[in-house]
Scaffold this motif. Structure first.
Motif, short mmCIF file in Angstrom:
data_model
loop_
_atom_site.label_atom_id
_atom_site.label_comp_id
_atom_site.label_asym_id
_atom_site.label_seq_id
_atom_site.Cartn_x
_atom_site.Cartn_y
_atom_site.Cartn_z
N ALA A 231 -79.57 -27.83 4.62
CA ALA A 231 -79.25 -27.41 5.98
C ALA A 231 -78.63 -28.55 6.79
O ALA A 231 -77.80 -28.31 7.67
N GLU A 232 -79.00 -29.78 6.46
CA GLU A 232 -78.57 -30.92 7.26
C GLU A 232 -77.35 -31.66 6.70
O GLU A 232 -76.87 -32.59 7.32
N THR A 233 -76.85 -31.25 5.54
CA THR A 233 -75.71 -31.92 4.92
C THR A 233 -74.45 -31.11 5.16
O THR A 233 -74.42 -29.90 4.92
N THR A 234 -73.39 -31.77 5.65
CA THR A 234 -72.14 -31.06 5.92
C THR A 234 -71.44 -30.67 4.63
O THR A 234 -71.64 -31.29 3.59
N ASN A 235 -70.59 -29.66 4.72
CA ASN A 235 -69.82 -29.22 3.55
C ASN A 235 -68.97 -30.35 3.00
O ASN A 235 -68.89 -30.55 1.78
N GLU A 236 -68.32 -31.08 3.88
CA GLU A 236 -67.44 -32.17 3.44
C GLU A 236 -68.24 -33.25 2.71
O GLU A 236 -67.81 -33.75 1.66
N ALA A 237 -69.41 -33.58 3.25
CA ALA A 237 -70.23 -34.61 2.60
C ALA A 237 -70.69 -34.15 1.22
O ALA A 237 -70.71 -34.95 0.27
N LEU A 238 -71.03 -32.87 1.08
CA LEU A 238 -71.42 -32.34 -0.22
C LEU A 238 -70.30 -32.47 -1.24
O LEU A 238 -70.52 -32.93 -2.37
N GLU A 239 -69.10 -32.09 -0.85
CA GLU A 239 -67.97 -32.13 -1.78
C GLU A 239 -67.62 -33.57 -2.16
O GLU A 239 -67.31 -33.84 -3.33
N LEU A 240 -67.65 -34.47 -1.21
CA LEU A 240 -67.33 -35.87 -1.49
C LEU A 240 -68.37 -36.50 -2.41
O LEU A 240 -68.03 -37.22 -3.35
N ASP A 241 -69.63 -36.22 -2.14
CA ASP A 241 -70.70 -36.81 -2.96
C ASP A 241 -70.67 -36.23 -4.37
O ASP A 241 -70.87 -36.96 -5.35
N PHE A 242 -70.43 -34.93 -4.49
CA PHE A 242 -70.33 -34.31 -5.81
C PHE A 242 -69.24 -34.99 -6.63
O PHE A 242 -69.45 -35.33 -7.80
N ALA A 243 -68.07 -35.18 -6.02
CA ALA A 243 -66.95 -35.82 -6.73
C ALA A 243 -67.30 -37.24 -7.14
O ALA A 243 -67.04 -37.65 -8.27
N LYS A 244 -67.92 -37.98 -6.24
CA LYS A 244 -68.26 -39.37 -6.54
C LYS A 244 -69.27 -39.47 -7.68
O LYS A 244 -69.14 -40.32 -8.57
N LEU A 245 -70.24 -38.58 -7.67
CA LEU A 245 -71.31 -38.63 -8.66
C LEU A 245 -70.89 -38.14 -10.04
O LEU A 245 -71.26 -38.74 -11.06
N PHE A 246 -70.10 -37.04 -10.07
CA PHE A 246 -69.91 -36.32 -11.33
C PHE A 246 -68.48 -36.18 -11.83
O PHE A 246 -68.27 -35.76 -12.97
N ILE A 247 -67.48 -36.49 -10.98
CA ILE A 247 -66.09 -36.24 -11.38
C ILE A 247 -65.25 -37.50 -11.44
O ILE A 247 -64.52 -37.73 -12.40
#
Length: 202
Positions: free
Chosen positions: A61-77
């Motif tokens: 609920a507290e994490t923005t969509n943009e932050a989710l996408e950026l972190d996903f890319a950094k961690l896994f892609i």
């Protein structure tokens, strides 16, 4: 008399599927269908994993969509060195390489279960999301065979599941979840890593 499959096993099976969705691009999964995280948290609650369930709800609920996408890319892609490669062979083999021997072993287990990774996935067989989906599919098939009183087939699949869990999935998932919790910049992925570890060890 109809066979009653244990409710906890049904819940665990569905949780594997929901966790798998957390490790695909968020725009295609958890941001497309935001009830996924609530369903996951509710399932964890049902198994008594209350603390991690509530933390996961709050973090999402507290994490923005943009932050989710950026972190996903950094961690896994990428494109830079990945802190959390989502591939089992990286964690299970000395050389920490993608598409190692254990990747081929996992693919052979899928084949033994009558399954294979679709070519359009463009991912090795031991991607964390694919392994989680395999656990979900195995659980679903075991339930079906059990309810249809196909004891021999249910036992065969159950033994395959136990072997896959102990030799490949659990050792990989534990190391991977630690890496995610340690390296994530967003609270959501940090709590996802912690929740996955708690679920796998519950």
């Amino acid at each position: 008399m109809e066979t009653k499959f244990p409710e906890a096993a049904v819940i665990k099976t569905e949780i594997y599927r929901l966790f798998a969705l957390c490790f695909y691009p968020p725009k295609e999964t958890i941001l497309e269908e935001k009830t996924i995280i609530e369903s996951l948290a509710s399932g964890l609650d049902s198994l008594g994993i209350h603390k991690e369930a509530e933390e996961l709800r709050t973090a999402f609920a507290e994490t923005t969509n943009e932050a989710l996408e950026l972190d996903f890319a950094k961690l896994f892609i990428g494109p830079f060195e990945l802190p959390c490669p989502p591939y089992g062979s990286v964690y299970l083999e000395k050389d920490r390489q993608i598409m190692g021997k254990t990747t081929m072993d996992v693919a052979a287990i899928y084949e033994a279960a009558g399954l294979q990774v679709e070519e359009e996935m463009h991912e090795p067989a031991d991607h964390i999301a694919i392994e989680l989906e395999f656990m979900y599919l195995l659980g679903t098939r075991i339930k079906s065979e059990d309810e249809n009183r196909n004891k021999e087939d249910a036992d065969t699949l159950s033994e395959l599941k136990r072997m896959f869990e102990s030799s490949y999935f659990i050792p990989f998932a534990l190391k991977f979840s630690d890496a995610v919790a340690e390296n994530a910049e967003t609270l959501f992925y940090k709590k996802t890593g912690e929740a996955l570890k708690k679920f796998v060890t519950a």
